[in-house]
Design an enzyme around this catalytic site. Structure first.
Site, mmCIF file in Angstrom:
data_model
loop_
_atom_site.group_PDB
_atom_site.id
_atom_site.type_symbol
_atom_site.label_atom_id
_atom_site.label_comp_id
_atom_site.label_asym_id
_atom_site.label_seq_id
_atom_site.Cartn_x
_atom_site.Cartn_y
_atom_site.Cartn_z
ATOM 1 N N ASP A 140 -48.057 -54.925 -31.523
ATOM 2 C CA ASP A 140 -48.454 -55.070 -29.766
ATOM 3 C C ASP A 140 -49.670 -54.383 -29.644
ATOM 4 O OD1 ASP A 140 -45.922 -55.619 -29.035
ATOM 5 O OD2 ASP A 140 -44.820 -53.696 -28.669
ATOM 6 N N ASP A 154 -44.316 -62.021 -26.145
ATOM 7 C CA ASP A 154 -43.616 -61.133 -25.007
ATOM 8 C C ASP A 154 -43.764 -61.523 -23.837
ATOM 9 O OD1 ASP A 154 -42.707 -59.443 -26.852
ATOM 10 O OD2 ASP A 154 -44.945 -57.528 -26.494
#
Length: 189
Positions: A140, A154
């Site tokens: 991330d 995402d």
């Protein structure tokens, strides 16, 4: 009559009349492939250039590039159940592939393509990033202050899911069955 229509790729409306349409599988695959490649390339770039470095401000401290490894789901939930999220991502991908047989709608192809590309992006991390064995941590790097640290997979999943909810509330179907047949068929009735 309806089975014949399905066999030749023509849907049959309620009056027994044919409704021309083509499957949107190539569009679904193109959107999924684009989302997947964008996610993969962005993760490769941020890991090689930004990992183990301080965050890079994009919009001050409101939006930063900050590399984090996430073994759980959104917001770091369920870090101890990484294999469960791997199975969920695989299941989502398989369900979308199965639904593709009925896919005649452009909007649905885009939404499902985003969902598939995002699921495959995070699944790739879970399969190939350390520690491996279906338990890899997802990379991330998009940090929104006070919200979350996410990646492009995402964001694709979120956008696809929002579109799916919207289409469902509007009554739009995968096979366009809820749409009007057309003025020429309505006049013939």
């Amino acid at each position: 009559m309806k089975n014949f229509g399905r066999a030749v790729g023509v849907r049959i409306d309620g009056r027994g009349e044919g409704v021309r349409g083509k499957r949107r599988i190539p569009l679904l695959l193109a959107v999924a492939g684009f989302a997947y490649l964008l996610d993969l390339c962005s993760k490769l770039a941020v890991v090689s250039e930004l990992e183990n470095h301080p965050p890079v401000g994009v919009m001050g401290t409101w939006l930063e590039l900050r590399v984090m490894r996430n073994s759980g789901a959104a917001f770091g939930i369920g870090g101890a159940t990484t294999i469960l999220f791997t199975v969920i991502a695989l299941t989502v991908a398989l369900v979308i592939v199965r639904l593709a047989r009925r896919l005649y709608s452009v909007p649905w192809a885009i939404a499902l393509g985003l969902l598939l590309g995002g699921a495959l992006g995070n699944l790739t991390d879970r399969l190939f990033r350390s520690p491996g064995d279906l338990q890899g941590a997802v990379v991330d790097f998009i940090s929104v202050r006070g919200f979350s640290v996410m990646n492009l997979a995402d964001w694709a999943i979120v956008c696809g899911a929002v579109l799916i909810v919207f289409f469902s509330f509007r009554g739009w179907e995968l096979d366009n069955a809820g749409e009007e047949v057309g003025d020429e068929n309505a006049e013939a009735a």
